[in-house]
Scaffold this active site. Sequence first.
Site, mmCIF file in Angstrom:
data_model
loop_
_atom_site.group_PDB
_atom_site.id
_atom_site.type_symbol
_atom_site.label_atom_id
_atom_site.label_comp_id
_atom_site.label_asym_id
_atom_site.label_seq_id
_atom_site.Cartn_x
_atom_site.Cartn_y
_atom_site.Cartn_z
ATOM 1 N N ASP A 11 0.838 -1.204 0.000
ATOM 2 C CA ASP A 11 0.000 0.000 0.000
ATOM 3 C C ASP A 11 0.874 1.255 0.000
ATOM 4 O O ASP A 11 1.819 1.358 0.792
ATOM 5 C CB ASP A 11 -0.908 0.022 1.235
ATOM 6 C CG ASP A 11 -1.990 -1.047 1.188
ATOM 7 O OD1 ASP A 11 -2.131 -1.701 0.136
ATOM 8 O OD2 ASP A 11 -2.697 -1.217 2.201
ATOM 9 N N LYS A 38 -6.292 -7.315 0.533
ATOM 10 C CA LYS A 38 -7.332 -7.865 1.412
ATOM 11 C C LYS A 38 -7.016 -9.282 1.882
ATOM 12 O O LYS A 38 -7.246 -9.631 3.042
ATOM 13 C CB LYS A 38 -8.689 -7.829 0.705
ATOM 14 C CG LYS A 38 -9.186 -6.406 0.474
ATOM 15 C CD LYS A 38 -10.593 -6.374 -0.047
ATOM 16 C CE LYS A 38 -10.939 -5.005 -0.607
ATOM 17 N NZ LYS A 38 -10.700 -3.891 0.321
ATOM 18 N N ALA A 40 -4.043 -10.784 2.253
ATOM 19 C CA ALA A 40 -2.950 -10.773 3.234
ATOM 20 C C ALA A 40 -3.416 -10.179 4.558
ATOM 21 O O ALA A 40 -3.099 -10.700 5.635
ATOM 22 C CB ALA A 40 -1.773 -9.987 2.672
ATOM 23 N N ASN A 41 -4.187 -9.082 4.489
ATOM 24 C CA ASN A 41 -4.681 -8.455 5.724
ATOM 25 C C ASN A 41 -5.553 -9.440 6.516
ATOM 26 O O ASN A 41 -5.460 -9.549 7.741
ATOM 27 C CB ASN A 41 -5.531 -7.214 5.412
ATOM 28 C CG ASN A 41 -4.743 -6.122 4.717
ATOM 29 O OD1 ASN A 41 -3.514 -6.140 4.709
ATOM 30 N ND2 ASN A 41 -5.449 -5.172 4.112
ATOM 31 N N THR A 212 -21.480 -5.727 7.134
ATOM 32 C CA THR A 212 -20.778 -4.809 8.037
ATOM 33 C C THR A 212 -21.249 -3.389 7.734
ATOM 34 O O THR A 212 -21.502 -3.030 6.580
ATOM 35 C CB THR A 212 -19.247 -4.922 7.880
ATOM 36 O OG1 THR A 212 -18.894 -4.639 6.524
ATOM 37 C CG2 THR A 212 -18.765 -6.311 8.238
ATOM 38 N N GLY A 214 -19.732 -0.341 9.104
ATOM 39 C CA GLY A 214 -18.780 0.676 9.557
ATOM 40 C C GLY A 214 -18.988 0.987 11.031
ATOM 41 O O GLY A 214 -19.061 0.076 11.872
ATOM 42 N N ASP A 244 -11.194 -6.072 6.880
ATOM 43 C CA ASP A 244 -10.330 -7.261 6.815
ATOM 44 C C ASP A 244 -10.090 -7.839 8.208
ATOM 45 O O ASP A 244 -10.091 -9.064 8.394
ATOM 46 C CB ASP A 244 -8.985 -6.900 6.170
ATOM 47 C CG ASP A 244 -9.149 -6.425 4.737
ATOM 48 O OD1 ASP A 244 -10.112 -6.854 4.076
ATOM 49 O OD2 ASP A 244 -8.324 -5.620 4.282
HETATM 50 O O1 RIB Z 1 -9.038 -3.624 2.602
HETATM 51 C C1 RIB Z 1 -7.922 -2.782 2.598
HETATM 52 C C2 RIB Z 1 -6.989 -3.182 1.500
HETATM 53 O O2 RIB Z 1 -7.628 -2.957 0.261
HETATM 54 C C3 RIB Z 1 -5.704 -2.389 1.433
HETATM 55 O O3 RIB Z 1 -4.682 -2.948 2.222
HETATM 56 C C4 RIB Z 1 -5.392 -2.352 -0.057
HETATM 57 O O4 RIB Z 1 -4.269 -3.110 -0.387
HETATM 58 C C5 RIB Z 1 -6.654 -2.871 -0.747
HETATM 59 O O5 RIB Z 1 -6.477 -4.125 -1.238
#
Ligand code: RIB
Length: 302
Positions: A11, A38, A40-41, A212, A214, A244
Amino acid sequence: MIDVLGSIALDLVMTCTTLPRVGETVLTDSYRLAPGGKGANQALAARRAGAEVRFVGSVGQDDFANRALTNLEAAGIGLDCVARTLAPTGCATVCVDAYGENQIVVASGANLLTRAEQMAGLGDAGDVLLLQLEISPEQNWQAIEFGGQAVKVLNAAPYAPIPAAALSALDVLIVNELEAEMLSENHGFGETAPVAIARAAAERFGLTCIVTLGAEGAVSWHAGGGYRAPALPLDAKDTVGAGDAFVGAYCAALADGHEHALCLRRAIVSGSLTCAFPGAQEGIPDALSIDGLLDEVAVETF
Ligand code: RIB
């Protein structure tokens, strides 16, 4: 064990007083590079929430790849099925305004080369298969088909039309308010309220549907009943990655065998806490921090 098939990116984060409108240029002092994507997060959120996790995806052979993988490696997530392709590692420009709201453009790069067949390298399937829509949707539909006995969870973000057969093969569908509206239009539910959409999706496709909302928390329809849970009243500094964190923590609780209401409470805490810190991955809480605030979240059923 949770298997995440999905995206990974670096990012490029810029904090601005206001987000640019169409045709507008805004100035900010600086920028920073931070791991994201998303898939990886969500993998990291599930891991920090206490689950064993394997990540399946693709990066390039560039410097961005190592930076994007840093936190996953440090957290002990299985990375044997990450392909090093000739395409560049995915990159997202993430603008965050003074209220923590964001605007994101993702350059998919290597993520578009991710294939469901990469999952064969895992050997046995895990307990939960977690998917999003930042890789080619067709690869997700294939992964669902070959997912075996795993509990199949799709976070339909960013939204793309989902075939009815894929929805019928899912166990849990997680969308935000906007994605819920698109889902409703896509499948002709004729509903606009989040809870009505969750109910329509759950009843038509035999799954649990979570929407969701917010700062408002989340609503869901599960096993014939409705659930509503408010978010924690924290000052949001940066909402990037909050969804995420929610999804990852929900799956970690699911893999632990918890019932829906507790999975939802753990997810709400994880998503809320993430907003209190900048960046998609830095603020993702660990299991201990989630435990500490769990009593603050009450789930209303109806
Ligand atoms: O959900 C947030 C993510 O969306 C960010 O980290 C960005 O990389 C996008 O994929």
